[in-house]
Scaffold this active site. Structure first.
Site, PDB file in Angstrom:
ATOM      1  N   CYS A 149       1.264  11.895 -12.675  1.00 29.04           N
ATOM      2  CA  CYS A 149       2.393  13.076 -12.513  1.00 29.04           C
ATOM      3  C   CYS A 149       2.898  12.649 -11.148  1.00 29.04           C
ATOM      4  O   CYS A 149       2.220  13.012 -10.113  1.00 29.04           O
ATOM      5  CB  CYS A 149       1.643  14.332 -12.541  1.00 29.04           C
ATOM      6  SG  CYS A 149       2.868  15.400 -12.260  1.00 29.04           S
ATOM      7  N   CYS A 208       3.542  15.817  -9.239  1.00 21.62           N
ATOM      8  CA  CYS A 208       2.283  16.436  -8.732  1.00 21.62           C
ATOM      9  C   CYS A 208       1.690  15.659  -7.347  1.00 21.62           C
ATOM     10  O   CYS A 208       1.431  16.572  -6.463  1.00 21.62           O
ATOM     11  CB  CYS A 208       1.017  16.510  -9.652  1.00 21.62           C
ATOM     12  SG  CYS A 208       1.591  16.787 -11.537  1.00 21.62           S
ATOM     13  N   ASP A 209       1.620  14.391  -7.552  1.00 28.52           N
ATOM     14  CA  ASP A 209       1.096  13.741  -6.543  1.00 28.52           C
ATOM     15  C   ASP A 209       1.792  12.943  -5.537  1.00 28.52           C
ATOM     16  O   ASP A 209       1.130  12.414  -4.677  1.00 28.52           O
ATOM     17  CB  ASP A 209      -0.034  12.703  -7.260  1.00 28.52           C
ATOM     18  CG  ASP A 209      -1.056  13.638  -8.297  1.00 28.52           C
ATOM     19  OD1 ASP A 209      -1.534  14.753  -7.553  1.00 28.52           O
ATOM     20  OD2 ASP A 209      -1.454  13.016  -9.052  1.00 28.52           O
TER      21      ASP A 209
END
Ligand code: NDP
Length: 316
Positions: free
Chosen positions: A139, A142-143
């Site tokens: 992701c 997300c990261d």
């Protein structure tokens, strides 16, 4: 035969969608029972730091956030159970479900929040750094932030890979995209966008042989051109995999309308309704577009409110 349990509200799945649905349903006195499923806490338990969920100014780890969501659901007396639903029958007016140990449950309302699972390449080195929380992610939204100013690699050639490569290109000095065929699967507009981004290098006909790293995490990727056989190492600190997701919806397919890739279809846009009255869906089981903890939580709230209204209309 074991006794049948009858419930007002059964929630299947324990990610942010399921727990948010539980908080709302419990506070509306629907006495929800939540089955946690195969991966209690859902996909967030494989994430390290969550920095984009509002309300956590200092960030929170994925597992910690799930512990807090569970505690919040239990505070209002949600019955959280370790176990999973293996079979359903939504053909009649009573919604029937069975747990893995054969227990039969009849529920007036059901909220499906079984999520989706990211696909990975399956290389031992990939799994090692994924489990370590050391540079492998499925992701980018997300990261990606953790790799700003660094070099990253992303595997995949669909719309998700293109979207995520473009997202990473704004944070990272260089993004190398590994495409296993000699063409993209993504729509032309998405593929053109990555082709026209100067700091994205696309390597076609390229497979990952191994994710390289040390005790601190990923340091590179060993890749091989499937046409020439040539191998080379690409330095990177983040190795992103964007090769699709599998929605966890197989047990519902006989009764619930799914799209061609297995995601649950909403019966009415902007609601959580499925084609079966009294059965609602929240989170990634119906979402291949956003896939965020906050959107899952939002749809969990919607599903609980829709379930409450359904029960009220039935005279409960
Ligand atoms: P897709 O299934 O569309 O694409 C998966 C990609 O991963 C393919 O290019 C595939 O390669 C590649 N792949 C699969 N396995 C491997 C492997 N083992 N090694 C290397 N590459 C691999 O998944 P997406 O998540 O991209 O998209 C899912 C759906 O969501 C699609 O319908 C898409 O259009 C939609 N979507 C729409 C968006 C938007 O409109 N903004 C954004 C994101 C997704 P190959 O081509 O060789 O099979």
């Amino acid at each position: 035969m074991s006794e049948i349990e009858t419930l007002d509200c059964l929630i299947i799945g324990s990610g942010p969608a399921g727990y948010t649905a539980a908080i709302y349903a419990a506070r509306a006195d629907m006495k929800p029972v939540l089955y946690q499923g195969m991966q209690p806490g859902g996909q967030l338990t494989t994430t390290n730091e969550v920095e984009n969920f509002p309300g956590y100014p200092d960030g929170v780890t994925g597992p910690e956030m799930m512990v807090q969501l569970e505690a919040q659901a239990k505070r209002f007396e949600t019955d959280v159970r370790f176990g999973f639903i293996t079979k359903v029958d939504f053909s009649g007016s009573i919604h029937k479900c069975w747990t893995e140990d054969g227990k039969e449950i009849h529920a007036k309302t059901i909220i499906i929040s079984t999520g989706a699972s990211a696909k990975y390449l399956g290389l031992p080195s990939e799994q090692k750094y994924l489990e370590m929380g050391g540079g492998v992610s499925a992701c980018a939204v997300c990261d990606g932030f953790f790799y700003r100013g660094q070099e990253t690699v992303i595997v995949g050639a669909g719309d998700s890979a293109c979207e995520e490569a473009h997202y990473l290109s704004k944070l990272c000095t260089k993004v190398t995209m590994l495409v296993r065929k000699d063409e993209f699967r993504a729509s032309k507009i998405m593929a053109d966008r990555v082709k026209n981004t100067p700091n994205i290098e696309i390597l076609f006909s390229t497979d990952t042989v191994e994710v390289l790293g040390d005790d601190n995490g990923v340091t590179g990727a060993l890749v091989k051109n499937s046409v020439t056989g040539e191998e080379k190492t690409i330095p990177c600190t983040g190795f992103f995999v964007a090769i699709g997701h599998t929605p966890n919806t197989a047990i519902f397919k006989e009764f619930i309308d799914l799209d061609e890739t297995g995601y649950i279809k909403y019966a009415e846009a902007g609601t959580s309704l499925t084609n079966v009255p009294g059965v609602f869906v929240a989170g990634d089981a119906a979402d291949k577009r956003y896939r965020q903890a906050i959107t899952a939580a939002g749809t969990g709230c919607m599903a609980a409110l829709d379930a409450e209204r359904y029960l009220a209309a039935q005279g409960h």
